[in-house]
Scaffold this motif. Structure first.
Motif, PDB file in Angstrom:
ATOM      1  N   GLY A 143       0.828  -1.277  -0.078  1.00 27.63           N
ATOM      2  CA  GLY A 143       0.132  -0.008  -0.025  1.00 27.63           C
ATOM      3  C   GLY A 143       0.750   1.167   0.063  1.00 27.63           C
ATOM      4  N   GLY A 144       2.114   1.095   0.259  1.00 28.02           N
ATOM      5  CA  GLY A 144       3.102   2.319   0.228  1.00 28.02           C
ATOM      6  C   GLY A 144       3.671   2.612   1.493  1.00 28.02           C
ATOM      7  N   ASP A 145       5.012   2.994   1.449  1.00 27.92           N
ATOM      8  CA  ASP A 145       5.680   3.118   2.754  1.00 27.92           C
ATOM      9  C   ASP A 145       5.461   4.556   3.419  1.00 27.92           C
ATOM     10  N   LYS A 157      -4.367   5.240  16.552  1.00 28.51           N
ATOM     11  CA  LYS A 157      -5.189   4.962  17.761  1.00 28.51           C
ATOM     12  C   LYS A 157      -5.247   3.304  17.953  1.00 28.51           C
ATOM     13  N   CYS A 158      -4.863   2.723  17.120  1.00 36.12           N
ATOM     14  CA  CYS A 158      -5.151   1.271  17.520  1.00 36.12           C
ATOM     15  C   CYS A 158      -4.073   0.569  18.490  1.00 36.12           C
ATOM     16  N   ASP A 159      -4.778  -0.349  19.255  1.00 41.60           N
ATOM     17  CA  ASP A 159      -3.733  -1.077  20.191  1.00 41.60           C
ATOM     18  C   ASP A 159      -2.524  -1.639  19.556  1.00 41.60           C
ATOM     19  N   LEU A 160      -2.771  -2.274  18.451  1.00 44.81           N
ATOM     20  CA  LEU A 160      -1.633  -2.879  17.832  1.00 44.81           C
ATOM     21  C   LEU A 160      -1.632  -2.593  16.346  1.00 44.81           C
ATOM     22  N   LEU A 161      -0.544  -2.122  15.786  1.00 43.85           N
ATOM     23  CA  LEU A 161      -0.295  -1.863  14.355  1.00 43.85           C
ATOM     24  C   LEU A 161       0.174  -3.136  13.660  1.00 43.85           C
ATOM     25  N   VAL A 162      -0.404  -3.660  12.765  1.00 45.68           N
ATOM     26  CA  VAL A 162       0.359  -4.833  11.926  1.00 45.68           C
ATOM     27  C   VAL A 162       0.669  -4.682  10.649  1.00 45.68           C
ATOM     28  N   VAL A 163       1.667  -4.398  10.454  1.00 45.89           N
ATOM     29  CA  VAL A 163       2.401  -4.323   8.965  1.00 45.89           C
ATOM     30  C   VAL A 163       2.726  -5.640   8.183  1.00 45.89           C
ATOM     31  N   ASN A 164       1.962  -6.063   7.397  1.00 46.88           N
ATOM     32  CA  ASN A 164       1.645  -7.100   6.837  1.00 46.88           C
ATOM     33  C   ASN A 164       2.421  -7.199   5.515  1.00 46.88           C
ATOM     34  N   LYS A 165       2.636  -8.248   4.970  1.00 48.90           N
ATOM     35  CA  LYS A 165       3.202  -8.490   3.516  1.00 48.90           C
ATOM     36  C   LYS A 165       4.519  -7.996   3.421  1.00 48.90           C
ATOM     37  N   LYS A 166       5.239  -8.250   4.414  1.00 48.76           N
ATOM     38  CA  LYS A 166       6.867  -7.869   4.324  1.00 48.76           C
ATOM     39  C   LYS A 166       7.718  -8.334   3.449  1.00 48.76           C
ATOM     40  N   ASP A 167       7.262  -9.615   2.902  1.00 46.39           N
ATOM     41  CA  ASP A 167       8.086 -10.080   1.771  1.00 46.39           C
ATOM     42  C   ASP A 167       7.779  -9.576   0.661  1.00 46.39           C
ATOM     43  N   LEU A 168       6.804  -8.462   0.318  1.00 42.28           N
ATOM     44  CA  LEU A 168       6.622  -7.845  -0.766  1.00 42.28           C
ATOM     45  C   LEU A 168       7.766  -6.618  -1.112  1.00 42.28           C
ATOM     46  N   ALA A 169       8.312  -6.186   0.078  1.00 43.65           N
ATOM     47  CA  ALA A 169       8.836  -4.937  -0.104  1.00 43.65           C
ATOM     48  C   ALA A 169       9.890  -4.683  -0.962  1.00 43.65           C
ATOM     49  N   PRO A 170      10.807  -5.886  -1.265  1.00 36.49           N
ATOM     50  CA  PRO A 170      11.585  -5.655  -2.276  1.00 36.49           C
ATOM     51  C   PRO A 170      11.094  -5.417  -3.778  1.00 36.49           C
ATOM     52  N   TYR A 171       9.698  -5.961  -4.083  1.00 37.66           N
ATOM     53  CA  TYR A 171       9.114  -6.077  -5.130  1.00 37.66           C
ATOM     54  C   TYR A 171       8.323  -4.640  -5.468  1.00 37.66           C
ATOM     55  N   VAL A 172       7.906  -4.062  -4.526  1.00 39.34           N
ATOM     56  CA  VAL A 172       7.284  -2.931  -4.609  1.00 39.34           C
ATOM     57  C   VAL A 172       8.026  -1.573  -4.298  1.00 39.34           C
ATOM     58  N   GLY A 173       9.419  -1.550  -4.153  1.00 36.80           N
ATOM     59  CA  GLY A 173      10.042  -0.308  -4.046  1.00 36.80           C
ATOM     60  C   GLY A 173       9.996   0.201  -2.367  1.00 36.80           C
ATOM     61  N   VAL A 174       9.606  -0.646  -1.608  1.00 37.84           N
ATOM     62  CA  VAL A 174       9.551   0.022  -0.230  1.00 37.84           C
ATOM     63  C   VAL A 174      10.786  -0.290   0.756  1.00 37.84           C
ATOM     64  N   ASP A 175      11.113   0.723   1.431  1.00 37.31           N
ATOM     65  CA  ASP A 175      12.181   0.648   2.340  1.00 37.31           C
ATOM     66  C   ASP A 175      11.729   0.212   3.784  1.00 37.31           C
ATOM     67  N   LEU A 176      11.529  -1.308   4.128  1.00 32.42           N
ATOM     68  CA  LEU A 176      10.869  -1.732   5.050  1.00 32.42           C
ATOM     69  C   LEU A 176      11.425  -0.977   6.380  1.00 32.42           C
ATOM     70  N   GLU A 177      12.568  -0.979   6.633  1.00 36.23           N
ATOM     71  CA  GLU A 177      13.173  -0.521   7.746  1.00 36.23           C
ATOM     72  C   GLU A 177      12.719   0.935   8.137  1.00 36.23           C
ATOM     73  N   ARG A 178      12.696   1.608   7.033  1.00 38.11           N
ATOM     74  CA  ARG A 178      12.308   3.090   7.249  1.00 38.11           C
ATOM     75  C   ARG A 178      10.816   3.182   7.547  1.00 38.11           C
TER      76      ARG A 178
END
Length: 217
Positions: A143-145, A157-178
């Motif tokens: 969905g975009g970094d 506001k959520c009690d827990l944020l879930v960042v899903n599909k970490k495996d797709l980061a290299p394929y969609v140009g997302v800097d996951l660590e950032r």
């Protein structure tokens, strides 16, 4: 058990004891249903009895998917058809979701947790605390970094944020660590879990946090 309504008005605050109610919100395609499919066996391994309510606009698609999965008794899965914006029945008027959860508690008094999955919605989607005791918001790297930087109420506001599909980061140009660093910053270090629901990575961490924060185990 499928419920269909065009929601309006406001719901009274329920006075109840019984199963804790966990909200799962997030945009369309972020992986909410996939997360539930992974959480079902994770909770079973931890000895937790579940029931589930799904929300869709005019279908019972997500409920039927979970019922067909073979992971849970199909009777423990209820479907609410909102017929309106998805956030309407989890925030402005959660009456139908409250009723669906109440019905499941009557049918399955052993249930300790009821997972309530919102229909796919935008970053402003939040849950009424009349409906849930604790809620998580699911986003995905595809969905975009910039999602954390947009500071939507769901993320903040959520009690827990879930960042899903970490495996797709290299394929969609997302800097996951950032992306993770920015999410941590905007949430003032409130809890976050990074997941890959296709493999189950991170799902056990979510189950354990719910056990600790909600069931106090």
């Amino acid at each position: 058990m499928d419920i269909k309504i065009f929601a309006s008005g406001s719901a009274p605050s329920p006075s109840r004891v019984g199963a804790a109610r966990i909200g799962i919100g997030g945009p369309v395609g972020s992986g909410k249903t996939a997360l539930i499919e992974r959480l079902i066996p994770a909770f079973a391994e931890r000895g937790v009895s579940l029931a589930i309510v799904t929300n869709d606009l005019v279908t019972a698609e997500d409920a039927e998917r979970i019922r067909r999965s073979g992971l849970i008794d199909p009777g423990r899965v209820a479907a609410v058809e909102a017929g309106a914006c998805p956030h309407t029945v989890i925030r402005e008027d959660p009456t139908l979701n409250i009723a669906a959860a109440d019905d499941l508690e009557v049918l399955y008094p052993d249930a300790e947790l009821i997972l309530i999955e919102s229909g796919g919605d935008n970053l402003a989607s939040t849950f009424s605390l009349d409906l849930v005791d604790w809620w998580m918001f699911v986003i995905d790297v595809a969905g975009g970094d910039d999602i954390p930087r947009k500071k939507g109420p769901g993320v903040l506001k959520c009690d827990l944020l879930v960042v899903n599909k970490k495996d797709l980061a290299p394929y969609v140009g997302v800097d996951l660590e950032r992306m993770i660093a920015e999410a941590t910053a905007v949430r003032s270090s409130k809890p976050m879990v990074v997941t890959n629901c296709r493999t189950g990575e991170g799902v056990g961490t979510i189950a354990d946090r719910i056990l600790a924060d909600v069931l106090f185990r």
